[in-house]
Design a protein around this motif. Sequence first.
Motif, mmCIF file in Angstrom:
data_model
loop_
_atom_site.group_PDB
_atom_site.id
_atom_site.type_symbol
_atom_site.label_atom_id
_atom_site.label_comp_id
_atom_site.label_asym_id
_atom_site.label_seq_id
_atom_site.Cartn_x
_atom_site.Cartn_y
_atom_site.Cartn_z
ATOM 1 N N SER A 73 0.831 -1.189 0.000
ATOM 2 C CA SER A 73 0.000 0.000 0.000
ATOM 3 C C SER A 73 0.867 1.241 0.000
ATOM 4 O O SER A 73 1.863 1.325 0.689
ATOM 5 N N ALA A 74 0.469 2.158 -0.817
ATOM 6 C CA ALA A 74 1.144 3.442 -0.855
ATOM 7 C C ALA A 74 0.732 4.207 0.393
ATOM 8 O O ALA A 74 -0.288 3.929 1.004
ATOM 9 N N SER A 75 1.518 5.208 0.765
ATOM 10 C CA SER A 75 1.180 5.962 1.962
ATOM 11 C C SER A 75 -0.024 6.864 1.724
ATOM 12 O O SER A 75 -0.667 7.291 2.657
ATOM 13 N N THR A 76 -0.337 7.171 0.476
ATOM 14 C CA THR A 76 -1.511 7.982 0.156
ATOM 15 C C THR A 76 -2.458 7.174 -0.723
ATOM 16 O O THR A 76 -2.052 6.640 -1.744
ATOM 17 N N ASP A 86 -7.033 2.757 -6.027
ATOM 18 C CA ASP A 86 -5.577 2.713 -5.899
ATOM 19 C C ASP A 86 -5.233 1.573 -4.959
ATOM 20 O O ASP A 86 -5.449 1.666 -3.756
ATOM 21 N N TYR A 87 -4.713 0.491 -5.519
ATOM 22 C CA TYR A 87 -4.429 -0.693 -4.714
ATOM 23 C C TYR A 87 -3.017 -0.674 -4.144
ATOM 24 O O TYR A 87 -2.544 -1.647 -3.618
ATOM 25 N N GLY A 88 -2.325 0.406 -4.257
ATOM 26 C CA GLY A 88 -0.999 0.520 -3.673
ATOM 27 C C GLY A 88 0.077 0.617 -4.728
ATOM 28 O O GLY A 88 -0.134 0.377 -5.912
ATOM 29 N N GLU A 89 1.253 0.968 -4.269
ATOM 30 C CA GLU A 89 2.385 1.235 -5.158
ATOM 31 C C GLU A 89 2.717 0.062 -6.064
ATOM 32 O O GLU A 89 3.077 0.245 -7.211
ATOM 33 N N THR A 114 1.593 5.231 -11.282
ATOM 34 C CA THR A 114 2.788 5.591 -10.523
ATOM 35 C C THR A 114 2.702 7.051 -10.079
ATOM 36 O O THR A 114 1.806 7.789 -10.495
ATOM 37 N N ALA A 115 3.638 7.458 -9.246
ATOM 38 C CA ALA A 115 3.644 8.823 -8.714
ATOM 39 C C ALA A 115 3.578 9.841 -9.844
ATOM 40 O O ALA A 115 4.262 9.707 -10.861
ATOM 41 N N HIS A 116 2.730 10.820 -9.669
ATOM 42 C CA HIS A 116 2.537 11.961 -10.574
ATOM 43 C C HIS A 116 1.813 11.627 -11.873
ATOM 44 O O HIS A 116 1.677 12.491 -12.728
ATOM 45 N N ARG A 136 -13.670 13.428 -14.180
ATOM 46 C CA ARG A 136 -12.759 13.942 -13.155
ATOM 47 C C ARG A 136 -11.362 13.420 -13.463
ATOM 48 O O ARG A 136 -11.198 12.285 -13.894
ATOM 49 N N THR A 137 -10.381 14.253 -13.220
ATOM 50 C CA THR A 137 -8.975 13.874 -13.373
ATOM 51 C C THR A 137 -8.232 14.245 -12.109
ATOM 52 O O THR A 137 -8.394 15.345 -11.578
ATOM 53 N N GLU A 138 -7.426 13.312 -11.623
ATOM 54 C CA GLU A 138 -6.637 13.531 -10.401
ATOM 55 C C GLU A 138 -5.195 13.119 -10.650
ATOM 56 O O GLU A 138 -4.932 12.192 -11.421
ATOM 57 N N GLU A 139 -4.266 13.783 -9.984
ATOM 58 C CA GLU A 139 -2.860 13.390 -10.054
ATOM 59 C C GLU A 139 -2.532 12.478 -8.876
ATOM 60 O O GLU A 139 -2.894 12.779 -7.737
ATOM 61 N N SER A 140 -1.864 11.379 -9.184
ATOM 62 C CA SER A 140 -1.466 10.436 -8.141
ATOM 63 C C SER A 140 -0.330 11.042 -7.320
ATOM 64 O O SER A 140 0.616 11.594 -7.870
ATOM 65 N N HIS A 141 -0.434 10.932 -6.002
ATOM 66 C CA HIS A 141 0.615 11.468 -5.137
ATOM 67 C C HIS A 141 1.831 10.564 -5.082
ATOM 68 O O HIS A 141 2.951 11.040 -5.087
ATOM 69 N N ASP A 142 1.584 9.263 -4.983
ATOM 70 C CA ASP A 142 2.706 8.341 -4.821
ATOM 71 C C ASP A 142 2.525 7.007 -5.521
ATOM 72 O O ASP A 142 3.245 6.076 -5.258
ATOM 73 N N GLY A 143 1.561 6.929 -6.408
ATOM 74 C CA GLY A 143 1.373 5.709 -7.191
ATOM 75 C C GLY A 143 0.525 4.689 -6.522
ATOM 76 O O GLY A 143 0.078 4.779 -5.445
#
Length: 169
Positions: free
Chosen positions: A57-60, A84-87, A137-139, A162-169
């Motif tokens: 799991s990603a931290s975010t 988001d299932y994690g990094e 992945t991140a960004h 909707r569009t969002e930027e991933s913080h950490d993947g």
Amino acid sequence: MAGTPRLHHENGPGTSPGVQAVPLQELMMRLFKKAVVAHVVLLTSTAVALVAAQPASASTDDSFSVDTGSSPSCARYGSAAYIDYGEYGDDYVGVYDACKDGVGVKAWVWINGVLKGAQRNGSGFNTEVYFDIPNVTAHDRVGIKVCAQNGPSGTPFACGSRTEESHDG
């Protein structure tokens, strides 16, 4: 019975030859110690298995959802969610039909502006279908568009996006 051979028991009747008799209290203590050791091993094994089974799991948590427009019968036809299932996980999108109106819901997903997949849910009210997408992945920028769609070849309508930027993947 005449002629039946008799076995000589060193420890008395009811014991096997060559087996040492053990007082009941000592036997109970041995069994208790084995049970405690087995319990500790089981708990340790279970804890290790549970830790190993947890998804990476990603931290975010970058998951998000978007609704269709409203329906004459309901507040919305449905929605789609990026999960988001994690990094190192298996990211996916769920498409949910929220209205008992006979109209399906279709969703498309883009990663960094490139269409990665689409899925229609024509299964009926209160159902959700999922489809895999490449791991984000991140960004990365994840975009979702979700619309009501009357039949698989119908024209999509009442859309939301909707569009969002991933913080950490």
